[in-house]
Design a protein around this motif. Structure first.
Motif, PDB file in Angstrom:
ATOM      1  N   ARG A  75       0.819  -1.223   0.000  1.00  0.00           N
ATOM      2  CA  ARG A  75       0.000   0.000   0.000  1.00  0.00           C
ATOM      3  C   ARG A  75       0.851   1.271   0.000  1.00  0.00           C
ATOM      4  O   ARG A  75       0.354   2.354  -0.297  1.00  0.00           O
ATOM      5  N   VAL A  77       3.491   1.866  -1.974  1.00  0.00           N
ATOM      6  CA  VAL A  77       4.083   2.174  -3.285  1.00  0.00           C
ATOM      7  C   VAL A  77       3.071   1.933  -4.400  1.00  0.00           C
ATOM      8  O   VAL A  77       2.237   1.043  -4.300  1.00  0.00           O
ATOM      9  N   ASP A  78       3.185   2.731  -5.457  1.00  0.00           N
ATOM     10  CA  ASP A  78       2.256   2.618  -6.578  1.00  0.00           C
ATOM     11  C   ASP A  78       2.940   2.303  -7.903  1.00  0.00           C
ATOM     12  O   ASP A  78       2.530   1.411  -8.622  1.00  0.00           O
ATOM     13  N   ALA A  79       3.965   3.048  -8.203  1.00  0.00           N
ATOM     14  CA  ALA A  79       4.602   2.955  -9.513  1.00  0.00           C
ATOM     15  C   ALA A  79       5.353   1.628  -9.667  1.00  0.00           C
ATOM     16  O   ALA A  79       5.914   1.108  -8.698  1.00  0.00           O
ATOM     17  N   GLU A  82       8.836   1.596  -8.340  1.00  0.00           N
ATOM     18  CA  GLU A  82       8.897   1.548  -6.882  1.00  0.00           C
ATOM     19  C   GLU A  82       8.685   0.118  -6.380  1.00  0.00           C
ATOM     20  O   GLU A  82       9.368  -0.332  -5.477  1.00  0.00           O
ATOM     21  N   ARG A  83       7.737  -0.593  -6.983  1.00  0.00           N
ATOM     22  CA  ARG A  83       7.486  -1.977  -6.584  1.00  0.00           C
ATOM     23  C   ARG A  83       8.723  -2.834  -6.851  1.00  0.00           C
ATOM     24  O   ARG A  83       9.086  -3.689  -6.046  1.00  0.00           O
ATOM     25  N   LEU A 115       2.640  -7.189  -4.223  1.00  0.00           N
ATOM     26  CA  LEU A 115       3.086  -6.137  -5.137  1.00  0.00           C
ATOM     27  C   LEU A 115       2.626  -6.372  -6.576  1.00  0.00           C
ATOM     28  O   LEU A 115       2.869  -5.541  -7.443  1.00  0.00           O
TER      29      LEU A 115
END
Length: 122
Positions: A75, A77-79, A82-83, A115
């Motif tokens: 929750r 990280v989004d991009a 980033e994952r 993720l």
């Protein structure tokens, strides 16, 4: 990259380190040195990396399931990049103590699934 990314990466690292119920000395010290060489974390000072790892190690409690912790990390990280950086941090924990244990593998799989990665490639 954001402070949330650093938090997620440090927690992912801690999840794998703590998955077997203990933190070996190399694991305890390796996050900052490994992440300092990762381009996704180059904006952070070594002290920031060390502090994030210390906080993360203290934030994961033994009664939590791998999946519960992994979902909380996801929750943050989004991009996609980033994952991927979070998974690199988690994998660094495996390398830190020289080998992978069954529990570490299960923690990596839970994180990969949370993720959105193919669990078989964790």
């Amino acid at each position: 990259m954001s402070d949330a990314l650093l938090d997620a990466a440090a927690r992912a690292y801690a999840l794998v380190c703590l998955s077997d119920g203990r933190v070996d000395w190399p694991e305890d010290r390796a996050f900052a040195s490994r992440m300092a060489h990762d381009p996704s974390f180059s904006q952070f000072e070594r002290e920031d990396l060390e502090a994030a790892a210390a906080i993360a190690m203290g934030s994961i409690r033994g009664e939590q399931s791998f999946h519960e912790v992994a979902r909380a990390i996801a929750r943050l990280v989004d991009a996609p990049e980033e994952r991927e950086a979070v998974m690199r941090a988690a994998r660094a924990a495996v390398v830190a103590d020289g080998g992978i244990r069954d529990q570490e593998e299960r923690a990596l799989e839970a994180l990969a699934g949370a993720l959105g990665f193919d669990v078989s490639k964790a």
